[in-house]
Design a protein around this motif. Structure first.
Motif, PDB file in Angstrom:
ATOM      1  N   TRP A 112     -14.673 -33.449  -2.007  1.00 33.65           N
ATOM      2  CA  TRP A 112     -15.674 -32.770  -1.070  1.00 33.65           C
ATOM      3  C   TRP A 112     -16.148 -33.823  -0.024  1.00 33.65           C
ATOM      4  CZ3 TRP A 112     -19.262 -30.959  -5.596  1.00 33.65           C
ATOM      5  CH2 TRP A 112     -18.653 -30.038  -6.297  1.00 33.65           C
ATOM      6  N   ASP A 115     -13.900 -33.333   2.678  1.00 32.20           N
ATOM      7  CA  ASP A 115     -13.823 -31.878   2.970  1.00 32.20           C
ATOM      8  C   ASP A 115     -15.376 -31.349   3.870  1.00 32.20           C
ATOM      9  OD1 ASP A 115     -11.275 -32.018   2.704  1.00 32.20           O
ATOM     10  OD2 ASP A 115     -11.051 -30.290   1.221  1.00 32.20           O
ATOM     11  N   MET A 148     -25.255 -35.395   0.078  1.00 33.20           N
ATOM     12  CA  MET A 148     -25.185 -34.349  -1.133  1.00 33.20           C
ATOM     13  C   MET A 148     -24.434 -34.674  -2.277  1.00 33.20           C
ATOM     14  SD  MET A 148     -24.545 -30.278  -0.386  1.00 33.20           S
ATOM     15  CE  MET A 148     -22.783 -30.382   0.014  1.00 33.20           C
ATOM     16  N   SER A 173     -29.596 -34.086  -4.323  1.00 27.05           N
ATOM     17  CA  SER A 173     -28.616 -33.281  -3.879  1.00 27.05           C
ATOM     18  C   SER A 173     -29.095 -32.000  -3.228  1.00 27.05           C
ATOM     19  CB  SER A 173     -27.328 -33.368  -4.797  1.00 27.05           C
ATOM     20  OG  SER A 173     -26.533 -32.349  -4.199  1.00 27.05           O
ATOM     21  N   PHE A 177     -28.698 -30.388   0.730  1.00 26.64           N
ATOM     22  CA  PHE A 177     -27.979 -29.108   0.896  1.00 26.64           C
ATOM     23  C   PHE A 177     -28.819 -28.050   1.729  1.00 26.64           C
ATOM     24  CE2 PHE A 177     -26.792 -24.839  -1.540  1.00 26.64           C
ATOM     25  CZ  PHE A 177     -25.590 -24.838  -0.607  1.00 26.64           C
ATOM     26  N   TRP A 214     -20.889 -21.620  -0.753  1.00 29.74           N
ATOM     27  CA  TRP A 214     -21.304 -23.042  -0.851  1.00 29.74           C
ATOM     28  C   TRP A 214     -22.292 -23.114  -1.912  1.00 29.74           C
ATOM     29  CZ3 TRP A 214     -21.449 -27.666   2.675  1.00 29.74           C
ATOM     30  CH2 TRP A 214     -20.110 -27.610   3.573  1.00 29.74           C
ATOM     31  N   TYR A 217     -21.060 -23.772  -5.616  1.00 27.76           N
ATOM     32  CA  TYR A 217     -20.979 -25.065  -6.094  1.00 27.76           C
ATOM     33  C   TYR A 217     -22.008 -25.783  -7.083  1.00 27.76           C
ATOM     34  CZ  TYR A 217     -16.910 -25.524  -3.048  1.00 27.76           C
ATOM     35  OH  TYR A 217     -15.768 -25.258  -2.481  1.00 27.76           O
ATOM     36  N   LYS A 254     -13.089 -23.047   2.259  1.00 24.42           N
ATOM     37  CA  LYS A 254     -11.990 -24.058   3.098  1.00 24.42           C
ATOM     38  C   LYS A 254     -11.097 -22.980   3.699  1.00 24.42           C
ATOM     39  CE  LYS A 254     -11.695 -27.198  -0.898  1.00 24.42           C
ATOM     40  NZ  LYS A 254     -12.084 -28.405  -0.952  1.00 24.42           N
TER      41      LYS A 254
HETATM   42  C1  RET Z   1     -23.884 -30.547  -6.049  1.00 20.58           C
HETATM   43  C2  RET Z   1     -25.001 -30.990  -7.124  1.00 20.58           C
HETATM   44  C3  RET Z   1     -25.969 -30.172  -7.662  1.00 20.58           C
HETATM   45  C4  RET Z   1     -26.652 -29.611  -6.314  1.00 20.58           C
HETATM   46  C5  RET Z   1     -26.084 -29.287  -5.069  1.00 20.58           C
HETATM   47  C6  RET Z   1     -24.615 -29.563  -4.966  1.00 20.58           C
HETATM   48  C7  RET Z   1     -24.024 -28.886  -3.916  1.00 20.58           C
HETATM   49  C8  RET Z   1     -22.288 -28.839  -3.711  1.00 20.58           C
HETATM   50  C9  RET Z   1     -21.905 -28.289  -2.600  1.00 20.58           C
HETATM   51  C10 RET Z   1     -20.604 -28.586  -2.227  1.00 20.58           C
HETATM   52  C11 RET Z   1     -19.791 -27.801  -1.421  1.00 20.58           C
HETATM   53  C12 RET Z   1     -18.682 -28.217  -1.270  1.00 20.58           C
HETATM   54  C13 RET Z   1     -17.752 -27.744  -0.456  1.00 20.58           C
HETATM   55  C14 RET Z   1     -16.305 -28.194  -0.554  1.00 20.58           C
HETATM   56  C15 RET Z   1     -15.445 -27.763   0.200  1.00 20.58           C
HETATM   57  O1  RET Z   1     -14.387 -28.278   0.375  1.00 20.58           O
HETATM   58  C16 RET Z   1     -23.314 -31.568  -5.344  1.00 20.58           C
HETATM   59  C17 RET Z   1     -22.817 -29.662  -6.668  1.00 20.58           C
HETATM   60  C18 RET Z   1     -26.679 -28.407  -3.888  1.00 20.58           C
HETATM   61  C19 RET Z   1     -22.697 -27.355  -1.840  1.00 20.58           C
HETATM   62  C20 RET Z   1     -17.931 -26.837   0.581  1.00 20.58           C
END
Ligand code: RET
Length: 279
Positions: A112, A115, A148, A173, A177, A214, A217, A254
């Motif tokens: 991530w 990405d 984040m 985090s 976000f 999103w 996650y 993605k």
């Molecule tokens: C974490 C920690 C807990 C709080 C939040 C998180 C958000 C993660 C996100 C990740 C998106 C990743 C993507 C990857 C694609 O390649 C880190 C889990 C809010 C939004 C889009």
């Protein structure tokens, strides 16, 4: 009691209850599906690059960067699963395999780190900002994207051993976000101004897809405690649920996102008089 250090809950389940054949295999298969989809998508983005006008092609290039990195890191993640647990023929279940390797979702987080900024930048190369400055939005995407992921990466080590640290890092985090969501909404709203209706509608769908995928996650981050602290998901159902959630989220955020952005670029290219070399 064995000492698992800061190991994540998958290891505790693997040590105490073990995994049934079905749970273990579903995780192995879902992880494999994850990296296979990334390699397939990589070819898609390479082969369709000429469907859009040259100025939009950087979006396909960013999709290539995203899928290559996801392919490699998800491949490592899948190997990490199979090297962490061993089938015990007496008990008919998989157990933590003697400590040679422990399972950790950290490979994903490092994916991530690459990405997330790329996916955010990708939008900036498709739409044209009317009021905001390109470099200011780009820098804020970088800053909050990396913030984040890094804070979440630290937090996930504490999901079993220190719930206060887990919650505090998770909360920090989340602030990053929310900032990202705010920026993306603003960028999409500006981008919709003055473009063909079809492209506006696709941008609306992209916003919904973005929001939902999103949010999966943080859901996966919280998974072991979603039904109460060490509650109804602190078992193999939670382990399987987490990996399925991540894989669905990865494919949406993605691959489908990249395809929809290419569609918007295609509509804009045509509108600007570009003749596609693909169709
Ligand atoms: C974490 C920690 C807990 C709080 C939040 C998180 C958000 C993660 C996100 C990740 C998106 C990743 C993507 C990857 C694609 O390649 C880190 C889990 C809010 C939004 C889009």
């Amino acid at each position: 009691m064995s000492n698992l250090g800061n190991a994540t809950f998958e290891n505790y389940v693997g040590l105490q209850q073990g995994f049934s054949e079905m749970a273990y295999q579903i995780v192995a298969h879902v992880l494999t599906l994850g990296y296979a989809v990334m390699l397939s998508a990589l070819f898609y983005f390479v082969l369709t690059i000429k469907a859009v006008a040259p100025k939009y092609r950087i979006s396909s290039v960013l999709s290539v960067v995203v899928t290559v990195s996801a392919f490699l890191l998800l491949f490592a993640q899948a190997k990490n699963w199979t090297s962490s647990f061993v089938f015990d023929i007496e008990r008919g279940r998989y157990y933590l395999g003697g400590g040679a390797d422990l399972f950790n979702n950290g490979y994903r987080y490092l994916n991530w780190l690459i990405d997330v900024p790329m996916l955010l930048f990708q939008m900036l190369f498709i739409i044209s900002l009317k009021r905001s400055s390109f470099s200011s939005i780009r820098n804020q995407f970088w800053f909050s994207g990396a913030g984040m992921v890094i804070t979440g990466y630290i937090g996930q080590f504490y999901e079993v051993t220190n719930l206060v640290a887990f919650a505090v890092w998770g909360a920090i985090s989340t602030v990053f976000f929310i900032h990202i969501l705010y920026l993306m909404k603003k960028v999409i709203d500006e981008g919709k101004e003055g473009i063909p209706l079809k492209a506006q509608q696709t941008l609306n769908s992209i916003w919904i897809l973005f929001l939902i995928s999103w949010m999966l996650y943080p859901g996966a981050y919280l998974m072991p405690h979603l039904l109460g602290i060490e509650g109804g998901f602190f078992n193999e159902a939670g382990v399987v649920g987490r990996q399925i959630t991540y894989t669905v989220a990865d494919i949406c955020s993605k691959v489908i996102y990249g395809i929809l952005l290419t569609n918007v670029a295609g509509i804009l290219s045509k509108h600007e008089g570009y003749q596609s070399e693909v169709d």
